[in-house]
Design an enzyme around this catalytic site. Structure first.
Site, mmCIF file in Angstrom:
data_model
loop_
_atom_site.group_PDB
_atom_site.id
_atom_site.type_symbol
_atom_site.label_atom_id
_atom_site.label_comp_id
_atom_site.label_asym_id
_atom_site.label_seq_id
_atom_site.Cartn_x
_atom_site.Cartn_y
_atom_site.Cartn_z
ATOM 1 N N ASP A 503 23.489 85.311 -63.793
ATOM 2 C CA ASP A 503 24.098 84.519 -64.865
ATOM 3 C C ASP A 503 23.981 83.034 -64.494
ATOM 4 O O ASP A 503 23.619 82.686 -63.363
ATOM 5 C CB ASP A 503 25.569 84.927 -65.005
ATOM 6 C CG ASP A 503 26.190 84.481 -66.316
ATOM 7 O OD1 ASP A 503 25.461 83.977 -67.190
ATOM 8 O OD2 ASP A 503 27.421 84.637 -66.459
ATOM 9 N N GLU A 506 20.288 78.816 -66.018
ATOM 10 C CA GLU A 506 19.429 77.934 -66.831
ATOM 11 C C GLU A 506 18.836 76.765 -66.033
ATOM 12 O O GLU A 506 17.723 76.357 -66.410
ATOM 13 C CB GLU A 506 20.224 77.393 -68.028
ATOM 14 C CG GLU A 506 20.656 78.436 -69.019
ATOM 15 C CD GLU A 506 21.779 79.335 -68.510
ATOM 16 O OE1 GLU A 506 21.814 80.515 -68.886
ATOM 17 O OE2 GLU A 506 22.609 78.856 -67.724
ATOM 18 N N ASP A 579 26.673 83.887 -74.514
ATOM 19 C CA ASP A 579 28.100 83.805 -74.832
ATOM 20 C C ASP A 579 28.336 83.719 -76.337
ATOM 21 O O ASP A 579 28.563 82.643 -76.903
ATOM 22 C CB ASP A 579 28.721 82.594 -74.127
ATOM 23 C CG ASP A 579 28.711 82.756 -72.621
ATOM 24 O OD1 ASP A 579 28.555 83.885 -72.146
ATOM 25 O OD2 ASP A 579 28.862 81.735 -71.914
#
Length: 906
Positions: A503, A506, A579
């Site tokens: 997670d 990015e 999300d």
């Protein structure tokens, strides 16, 4: 000092959203402004410099303004792909070229000169059906399929290539020049309080394309937008820049967590693709033109009008790197998919358990909580395979650790789950807490595995643990070190049934520009982060994937879920849409988002069931479970700020509806697993837009609320509240569809109104297909494999049907390394259903049996049904015929699924 460092943490709360103003608009992006200026650079190809080599043709291209020279290379890749690369002829420094995404150096065809004059040059190869034409004035590059120009490069003269420069030497008298440079963002760019220093100066590249005859284009994930890409002339371009966007806006072209720079275009006669291999920030403008009068001339009347043939213009712009683009020529959707997979890799074949249901929450509190949830599924007779732990399971947000108070016996917990054939997934993010007392931080720092800042020190940013350093996954040495951390002897508390979730990769940096890493941070080899930003998550995914493979000495298939991704991520595992929010709008948008991922190779994808943030109303939760059960990756997930959301907490009727959806998913897993086999071997995604199966039917081209699961099932999830009837478009003029729940038959090529209750979701089986299921759901996929099969055979107008079933052990690489797989084909023709081998290289021997077969569309009650096993005599068997439904059921069978046999309807 150490105590102070340890105290510097942040609470695990969602960072402030700031109304999305922390993210750039296109006017904030300097290279976009430069490339969109009206005055275009003029380039001229120097045909006399052309050289043909084994890898293609190359020639020089001259900038008529500056006399700077570029090198154009054209390559015809085997099986229908044209590659065009443009670089500086003699750069002062090597420019970044994306590594590790292409699975091999493509095999090129030998080019030849088919035609030449002073203004143009035509190259051909192989059979001569496809050709590449270069024209001098104006400078155009055209791909011809037969006599038809299919794609034109540089039609609007938008080729843009900023040559690398040495930094300017600014004296006292250069203030005006410096101000102008700052305004253009050549060497320094400011956004809010963040200053981006560009060590190599301006280096952006761009090129435009015309796709002739195409009005529908798709792909380019990840955006929370329609499946059909839109004309951008009235607003923002599509942006590819991986960002952590909490509760992202819907109908937005802002780049989200991952990027696949692939656009697919489709028309009735052809599918093509344009793959733009660049990992820096990338923007795409799209203009669409159709058969409509277009004004020509902007001044006084009378206004001339002309009809414009349909075409779509693409204008790619990237901040850095080189131009490296691949044109996929199809012509079928399946061929375009396989052409792309031959470049970037096929979807990994997932372990069977990962296609089951996953239960996740930020966070399950402790070991007792996990065991209670696990028992709750059994108590309520709901199958599931995996329970997940978010960041709170760690010791002070240090990954590869366990909270000693909440999870004191992680091995015992995993063994408890293993006894029920279930797995545990834990999170592992790319940031490392700055903690001098933590061995892994100390090792990574000493080995030089962290990203540096522009001054050469360790780059530090803020994330869940507080002040953190970020692993440099672009470094092969750093990846190897990180992969090694997953070994059982190093990852204390882990077992072979533990799998991983990447997670925040990015990467997410709470105090960084746009909540990510500054572009002037520095990776191994001296490359600035701007060059490879969109690759960062891909590289962590790769390192984790390799770590789990090494853990099993290459024997077991890994499962890794990643939030960030790039082209090629499909060969590493699964991704999800990040999300989302518990509203009907997010449920609805999840379908086009997953279709966009599917057609760009990322087939193992899903959305958080129920919505990650906020609390879903019971009806929404049921509808989301029903949708998720009909999508590739199926995980319920929720944030710590939300109410608990286990399926049995909303009353008996909700529990029953969710149970039904999950059980139907489990029964259908043999079909899903077969589809993933085909994705792994032929690149056809399990989740398909209607036009993939019905490529000539134009009324399928814009459908995004329903989809095909393989070639046999059409799903239309209910995504609106309070509905009692749903409109479903059934494609296939001259075909028919069977309602999976009622066996009612509907003609194709029309829209039907279908009544629904909270317990039902529209699902249709296409005629002429055979679908394998298990007879029950079991409590997990391991149970499922012990159950017999049932087949549903949907007759077409000729009484024929065909389908396949793929089998292996469900977990290892033996299917690849030892040919331990079986592919069975079921064919119905003239009343005879035959089971036969579809791939005689497979050596897997399954002990499973076929227990029952249902035939849909049998017009008359048969006089008898007989069964013949290969090498044995024909036997009569019992059957049941329902005249009103035209449904014939043959039960009480015990036919070995791996053997040849026939069922004859007399």
């Amino acid at each position: 000092m150490a105590e102070e460092a340890l105290a510097n943490t942040v609470d695990s709360v969602v960072p402030g959203d700031e109304g999305k103003t922390k993210f750039k608009k296109c006017e904030n992006i300097a290279f976009y402004r430069r490339q969109k200026r009206e005055h275009a650079t003029q380039y001229r190809p120097l045909l006399d410099t052309m050289v043909i080599t084994e890898k293609g043709a190359e020639m020089e291209v001259e900038d008529l303004g500056t006399q700077a020279q570029l090198l154009l290379q054209v390559c015809a890749i085997k099986d229908g792909v044209v590659r065009v690369t443009i670089d500086e002829l003699k750069p002062i420094r090597v420019r970044y070229k994306v590594p590790d995404v292409l699975i091999r150096e493509p095999v090129c065809e030998r080019l030849r000169v088919d035609k030449r004059d002073k203004n143009s040059l035509t190259l051909g190869w192989a059979s001569g059906q496809d050709r590449f034409r270069i024209s001098v004035s104006p400078f155009l590059m055209e791909v011809l399929c037969g006599e038809e120009v299919t794609v034109t490069l540089n039609p609007g003269n938008r080729l843009f290539f900023e040559a690398l420069q040495d930094p300017p030497k600014l004296g006292p008298s250069s203030e005006t020049e410096e101000g102008e440079e700052d305004a253009a963002g050549l060497w320094k760019e400011t956004f809010k309080e963040f200053v981006d220093i560009k060590a190599n100066g301006p280096s952006s590249v761009g090129l435009d394309f015309t796709l002739h005859g195409f009005s529908h284009v798709y792909g380019l994930p990840e955006h929370a937008d329609s499946f059909c890409l839109k004309d951008t002339s009235d607003g923002e371009p599509y942006r590819l820049y991986n960002l952590d966007v909490f509760a992202y806006d819907i109908n937005s072209r802002l780049g989200l967590y991952g990027s696949v720079p692939l656009v697919l275009a489709h028309k009735p006669s052809r599918s093509i693709g344009v793959f733009w291999l660049n990992a820096s920030e990338t923007l795409l403008d799209i203009r669409m033109f159709g058969d409509r009068p277009t004004e020509e001339g902007a001044s006084s009347p009378p206004v001339k009008r002309r009809k414009v043939s349909p075409h779509t213009d693409l204008h790619w712009m990237s901040e850095s790197g080189v131009i490296d683009t691949f044109i996929l020529l199809g012509p079928t959707p399946s061929q375009a998919f396989s052409q792309y997979a031959e470049l970037t890799g096929y979807q990994a074949l997932p372990p069977l358990f990962s296609l089951g249901y996953h239960q996740c929450r930020w966070n399950y509190k402790d070991e007792a909580d996990v065991k209670e949830v696990d028992a709750g599924f059994d108590c309520h007779d709901i199958p599931y395979d995996v329970i997940w732990l978010d960041i709170e399971h760690t010791d002070k947000k240090r990954y590869f650790t366990w909270d000693p108070h909440l999870f004191p016996d992680p091995v015992g917990l995993q063994r408890h789950l293993q006894e029920k054939n279930r797995k545990l997934v834990v999170i592992s993010d790319p940031h490392f807490r700055i903690d001098p007392l933590w061995r892994l931080y100390h090792e990574a720092k000493n080995f030089g595995h962290f990203v540096k800042d522009r001054e050469g020190g360790l780059y530090q940013g803020s994330c869940w643990p507080g002040d953190s350093c970020y692993l440099d996954f672009s470094s092969q040495k750093a990846r190897a070190w990180y992969s090694g951390l997953f070994s059982l002897d190093k990852y204390k508390g882990s077992t072979e049934s533990l799998f991983v979730w990447n997670d925040m990769n990015e990467p997410s940096v709470f105090n960084g520009p746009e909540q990510t890493m500054p572009k002037d941070a520095v990776h191994c080899g001296g490359w600035e982060h701007r060059e490879l930003h969109n690759l960062y998550g891909f590289y962590q995914h790769l390192a984790t994937f390799e770590g789990l493979i090494s853990r099993s000495v290459g024997l077991e298939r890994p499962f890794v879920l990643s939030r960030s991704f790039f082209a090629g991520s499909q060969r590493l595992g699964a991704v999800w849409t990040g999300d989302n929010v518990a509203t009907w709008e997010y449920l609805k948008i999840s379908i086009p988002m997953l279709l966009s991922l599917s057609v760009t190779g990322v087939a193992f994808c899903g959305a958080d069931v129920g919505g990650f943030f906020q609390d879903p109303e019971p009806e929404l939760l049921v509808r989301w479970y029903q949708a998720g059960a009909l999508q590739p990756f199926f995980r319920g997930h929720s944030a710590m700020q939300t109410k608990r959301r286990e399926p049995w907490l909303f009353g008996d009727s909700v529990t029953a509806a969710i149970r039904t959806a999950i059980k139907q998913r489990y029964r259908l897993l043999p079909y899903w697993y077969t589809l993933f086999h085909h994705a792994h071997t032929s690149a056809k995604p399990p989740l398909r837009p209607l036009w993939v199966e019905f490529p000539k039917e134009q009324n399928t081209f814009a459908v995004e609320h329903q989809y095909m699961i393989g070639g046999a099932l059409l799903a239309c999830p209910v995504t609106d509240p309070g509905v009692t009837e749903v409109k479903v478009f059934l494609p296939g003029v001259g075909e028919s569809w069977y309602d999976v729940h009622t066996a009612q038959i509907f003609r194709g090529g029309r829209t039907v109104n279908l009544p629904v209750t909270l317990d039902t979701v529209p699902l249709f089986q296409r005629w002429g297909t055979v679908i394998p299921r298990r007879t029950d759901s079991g409590s997990c996929t391991a149970d499922l494999q012990q159950l017999p099969f049932s087949l549903t055979v949907a007759l077409d107008s000729r009484g024929c049907a065909e389908g396949e079933l793929y089998l292996d052990d469900g977990h290892s690489f033996s299917f690849r390394d030892r040919k331990q797989f079986a592919l069975r084909r079921f064919s119905l023709h003239q009343g005879l259903l035959s089971s036969s081998c579809a791939d005689d290289t497979g050596l897997f021997d399954s002990e499973s049996t076929v227990q029952s077969v249902s035939f849909l569309g049998v017009k008359r009650k048969p006089s008898a049904v007989t069964v013949q096993i290969s090498g044995a005599e024909e036997d009569h068997t019992e059957f049941h015929y329902q005249d009103e439904q035209h449904l014939l059921t043959v039960g009480g069978l015990s036919l070995e699924v791996g053997k040849d046999w026939d069922i004859r309807i007399h």
